[in-house]
Write an enzyme that holds these catalytic residues in place. Structure first.
Site, mmCIF file in Angstrom:
data_model
loop_
_atom_site.group_PDB
_atom_site.id
_atom_site.type_symbol
_atom_site.label_atom_id
_atom_site.label_comp_id
_atom_site.label_asym_id
_atom_site.label_seq_id
_atom_site.Cartn_x
_atom_site.Cartn_y
_atom_site.Cartn_z
ATOM 1 N N GLU A 178 -20.792 72.266 58.585
ATOM 2 C CA GLU A 178 -20.034 71.583 59.645
ATOM 3 C C GLU A 178 -20.915 70.795 60.603
ATOM 4 O OE1 GLU A 178 -16.231 74.467 60.177
ATOM 5 O OE2 GLU A 178 -18.061 75.136 61.123
HETATM 6 C C1 NGO Z 1 -16.233 78.426 58.962
HETATM 7 C C2 NGO Z 1 -17.249 77.977 59.980
HETATM 8 C C3 NGO Z 1 -17.601 79.086 60.970
HETATM 9 C C4 NGO Z 1 -16.355 79.772 61.497
HETATM 10 C C5 NGO Z 1 -15.562 80.287 60.313
HETATM 11 C C6 NGO Z 1 -14.292 80.971 60.784
HETATM 12 C C7 NGO Z 1 -18.244 78.316 57.993
HETATM 13 C C8 NGO Z 1 -19.245 78.395 56.932
HETATM 14 N N1 NGO Z 1 -18.378 77.668 59.122
HETATM 15 O O1 NGO Z 1 -17.074 78.971 57.926
HETATM 16 O O2 NGO Z 1 -18.333 78.534 62.042
HETATM 17 O O3 NGO Z 1 -16.724 80.850 62.319
HETATM 18 O O4 NGO Z 1 -15.228 79.272 59.416
HETATM 19 O O5 NGO Z 1 -13.487 81.415 59.748
#
Ligand code: NGO
Length: 533
Positions: free
Chosen positions: A342
């Site tokens: 992300e």
């Molecule tokens: C995503 C995000 C995390 C969140 C999570 C919550 C990933 C790999 N990045 O998973 O920052 O905490 O969802 O479900």
């Protein structure tokens, strides 16, 4: 009347107590519960053959024989004895095994296991006279001990003396894992969990033969490990949490203690520092890490994707080199996790530059890179492992990387994310990847799930527990049980054993054990729980 003689050591004296079994009191007829069937072990073994009519009973004379000359074997004997003594009240001395296999007691031997069980598997033989566990390596003995533990009645997990009898069904088990990596992740960044909570989770993971614990040590909301060369990271960056609570961090001594504790349970800890995104806590701690030289405020919300380390800044790589250097020195295991997910505030070109450079830093410190699967958009090193966290069964970039040799760790968010709600009305958790009850957690095949990522590309399976909404150990318990054992079984057991209906009964049979262990599990309507649990 059935009397069980229990010898307890009180001070320097041995007291002999007669304990009348519950079944006698309640029924008048001695109708002790049948021993736990071999078929109820989770994860299900590769092969388990019961010997009908045979049971082995632990008594005041039972010894635990550990492979002579092996400190790991005697430590595992000590670990087993520490679980069994409080509930059974039996002395269970741990002694070196004689040269020929002992005729009585429980033997933990590093000889005579079939080659097929490899380094993590074991062979377990239970006869009326004795219990013989054989493995090629200590990790296999430890795994076999977990099976033996599950074959004893749930009351064996009690911390106070229980009536028994301590019977184990007779039979022969040969068992070894499908995948070498069976993991769990705990996010200690969104909410901080101290050493005691992590130890508790480690002990729960061990029971289901999980052998990696990935700790998500830094995110926007908190930095949770002391770094001597950048002390403000933990002191300031670790000072709060989601919702504005007090936060916290591990000293390096705390962290080393956790690494050692996990190692004593044959679990390797993998530290994650998420970057270049998810870095607000670091950026808030040191103004000079920001492209504009201005530190943002600490963040206690739950948005993602707004922060980025400054890719063009040379100090960024000095910082990473020093952080990774200290973490590598604290990490006996092979992997360091660099996050990489992300990074929506980093341009794609900067992302590639950044990840490629960080991979070199990790390699220079002698470690292997693990990253969320976003890292395949950079240029993965041949050894880099991509952790798939998507919600679909196709991802062309991951498939292309797998075709080029990248190994994939499977954590599909709509299957393995322990922070997803079970149902719409689950008090804790999120829903962005969907609802996950036991059918959904168990009903997929890690070796044949993601298009173009076949079994040989899969390193293993991991169940992440993100903690935006999770604050206490009771919360961890509730989200992990019963789903964590489902994911653990996918990682350990051969897919030929996969059977949802049978699994729901085996999983349900663990409920009474969790109750004795004080695990605050979710009473899923999809699980076939035994009466009264
Ligand atoms: C995503 C995000 C995390 C969140 C999570 C919550 C990933 C790999 N990045 O998973 O920052 O905490 O969802 O479900």
């Amino acid at each position: 009347m059935t009397n069980l003689v229990v010898r307890r050591r009180i001070g320097a004296l041995f007291l002999t107590l007669s304990v009348i079994t519950v079944s006698t009191i309640m029924g008048g007829v001695a109708a002790a519960a049948a021993p736990v069937p071999l078929s109820s072990v989770v994860p299900i073994p590769v092969s388990a053959t019961a010997t009908s009519g045979v049971t082995h009973t632990l008594t005041a004379a039972t010894k635990i024989y550990a492979q002579s000359g092996s400190t790991p074997a005697s430590d595992i004997g000590g670990y087993l004895a520490a679980i069994l003594r409080p509930s059974t009240g039996l002395p269970l001395p741990v002694v070196p095994a004689p040269n020929s296999a002992p005729a009585d007691g429980i033997a933990l031997l590093l000889t005579g296991a079939p080659a097929a069980v490899g380094a993590q598997g074991y062979q377990l033989d239970i006869t009326a006279a004795n219990v013989t566990l054989r493995a090629n390596q200590p990790a296999g003995l430890f795994a076999g001990v977990q099976t033996l533990r599950q074959l004893l009645p749930p009351a064996v997990e009690s911390t106070t003396v229980q009536p028994g009898p301590w019977e184990i069904a007779g039979g022969h088990i040969v068992d070894y894992p499908r995948f070498g990596y069976r993991g769990a992740m705990l996010d200690v960044a969104r909410h901080f969990f101290g050493v005691a909570a992590v130890r508790r989770y480690i002990d729960q993971l061990a029971l289901y033969k999980v052998n990696y614990l990935h700790l998500h040590l830094a995110d926007d909301q908190g930095w949770r490990i002391a770094i001597n060369s950048w002390p403000n990271l933990a002191v300031y960056g670790g000072s709060t949490a989601v919702g504005g609570g007090p936060g916290g961090y591990y000293t390096q001594a705390d962290y080393s203690g956790l690494v050692a504790y996990a190692a004593s349970r044959y679990i390797t800890i993998i530290p994650e520092i998420d970057m270049p995104g998810h870095t607000n806590a670091a950026l808030a701690s040191y103004a000079q890490l920001n492209c504009n030289g201005v530190a943002p405020p600490l963040y206690t919300g739950t948005n993602v994707g707004f922060s980025s380390l400054c890719v063009p800044l040379e100090l960024t790589y000095t910082f990473i080199d020093q952080v990774i250097g200290e973490l590598a020195a604290l990490t006996p295991g092979p992997y360091l996790h660099i996050g990489g997910d992300e990074a929506s505030s980093t341009t794609p070109a900067d992302y590639t530059t950044f990840i490629n450079r960080v991979q070199q830093i990790v390699a220079a410190h002698g470690k292997t890179v693990l990253g969320w699967h976003d890292v395949v958009h950079a240029t993965p090193l041949p050894s880099t492992v991509a952790q798939f966290w998507g919600t679909t069964t196709t991802d062309s970039a991951v498939a292309a990387a797998a075709a080029a040799g990248t190994k994939v760790l499977m954590s599909p968010a709509n299957r393995t994310y322990l922070d997803m709600k079970y149902r719409n009305n689950t008090r804790l958790g999120q829903k962005w990847a969907g609802l996950i009850d036991v059918n959904q957690a168990y009903g997929w095949n890690p070796g044949n799930y993601l298009g173009g990522v076949g079994e040989t590309s899969v390193l293993g399976v991991e169940a992440p527990l993100w903690t935006e909404t999770i604050r206490t150990t009771a919360d961890i318990d509730f989200m992990a049980f019963p789903r964590l054992p489902a994911i653990a079984e996918l990682g350990w057991s051969a897919y030929a054993t996969h059977d949802l209906t049978v699994f729901k009964t085996r999983l349900g049979a663990q409920g009474p054990r969790w109750r004795v262990m004080g695990i605050n599990y979710y009473h899923s309507t999809q699980v076939t729980w035994p009466a009264g649990s």
